[in-house]
Design an enzyme around this catalytic site. Sequence first.
Site, short mmCIF file in Angstrom:
data_model
loop_
_atom_site.label_atom_id
_atom_site.label_comp_id
_atom_site.label_asym_id
_atom_site.label_seq_id
_atom_site.Cartn_x
_atom_site.Cartn_y
_atom_site.Cartn_z
CG ASP A 1 -1.71 1.28 1.12
OD1 ASP A 1 -3.05 1.03 0.70
OD2 ASP A 1 -1.53 2.15 1.69
CG ASN B 1 -4.90 11.26 -5.43
OD1 ASN B 1 -4.09 11.38 -6.42
ND2 ASN B 1 -5.48 10.08 -5.37
CG HIS C 1 -7.40 12.91 -8.73
ND1 HIS C 1 -7.66 11.83 -7.96
CD2 HIS C 1 -8.30 13.61 -8.02
CE1 HIS C 1 -8.51 11.93 -7.02
NE2 HIS C 1 -8.84 13.01 -7.28
CG ASP D 1 -3.51 9.38 -12.45
OD1 ASP D 1 -3.89 8.82 -11.27
OD2 ASP D 1 -4.30 9.93 -13.40
CD GLU E 1 -4.85 3.83 -1.74
OE1 GLU E 1 -4.92 4.19 -0.71
OE2 GLU E 1 -5.36 3.89 -2.83
#
Length: 343
Positions: free
Chosen positions: A224, A232, A237, A241, A267
Amino acid sequence: MTPHALYRLVLVNSQYSEEEIKNLPLPVIREIVYRLMSVHLPIFVLPVLMVTWSRGQNLLFTIYALATSITLVHLIMLVKSNRRLLSPPLLLFICFILYVSTIMLIQKYTIFWSYAFTVGFYLLLEKRLSVIMNIIWVLINGSIAFYLFPFELALIYMLSLATCGFGIEIQSAILYRHEQNLKDLALRDPLTNALNRRAMMQELDKADALHKRYNTSASIIMIDIDHFKAINDNYGHQEGDTVLINFVATLSRRLRSTDSFFRHGGEEFTVLLQSTNLKDAASIADSYCELIRETHLSTKVAITVSCGVAEAKRGESVVNWLNRCDTALYNAKSAGRDCIKLA
């Protein structure tokens, strides 16, 4: 009758689902053609069987009768229990024997069925074997044509057969690439190109089956990305990404050839480690944490990861295996993140 209903009828007792029959991937198309050939072969042979009997061609009659009997038994087994007495190459070989014997002993214009064989090679055989067979097919039929027909007619026939085969192989290459693209879309995450959850469950089922049958070790590492939501929220975002893409690219370079890497959540990622016990998997997970800690995945914030590690146990399901690993990951995050915990 709709095409879908017809396909469903042809594929009675097959292993294909309604969704696969509806979408018609190449394996399903091949199975449909294979079954249709199995149905029609005895029907096509029956008139020839009667002709050879009436002409007193006992040897040829015996060959056709034997082929008819075998194909009928094969057809019954296929429809009743989806069992194949004849493989696709063997089915084509029987067709070839009947085809050549009919040309040489009954009717020379049967040679024009050769175009149907060209299509059959593409639909029933794997791509490389199909190419080889089509080349051999042109040479065989060209030789027969030059024996039976005037030079000009035989040359035209041979060139047209070669052109037909070439065109089909081009179409085959296009469809094969399209099929691979569809598989990638179904099994890969479009953003990172990592394998997705669907692919993960398929591979975990395979690993679990190997573990239970051969008692081989297998472990999984759940990973994780720490505080990903904050990335984010604070940087947008697009930055999130970028982190995901860089993370997958970085970790992919560290994987062994036998490892499989999946993105199964926003994630969250999982690595399947074949032939790896818990101790070795823990060492690998620790190296992942160190690698990500030392790699600049983002220009705006330092990135770390938390890992849960679990080894497969005899008698437990894949779901329980995943749940134990997920619990270990939760413990790693509860312990302050940027660490690993074992199930």
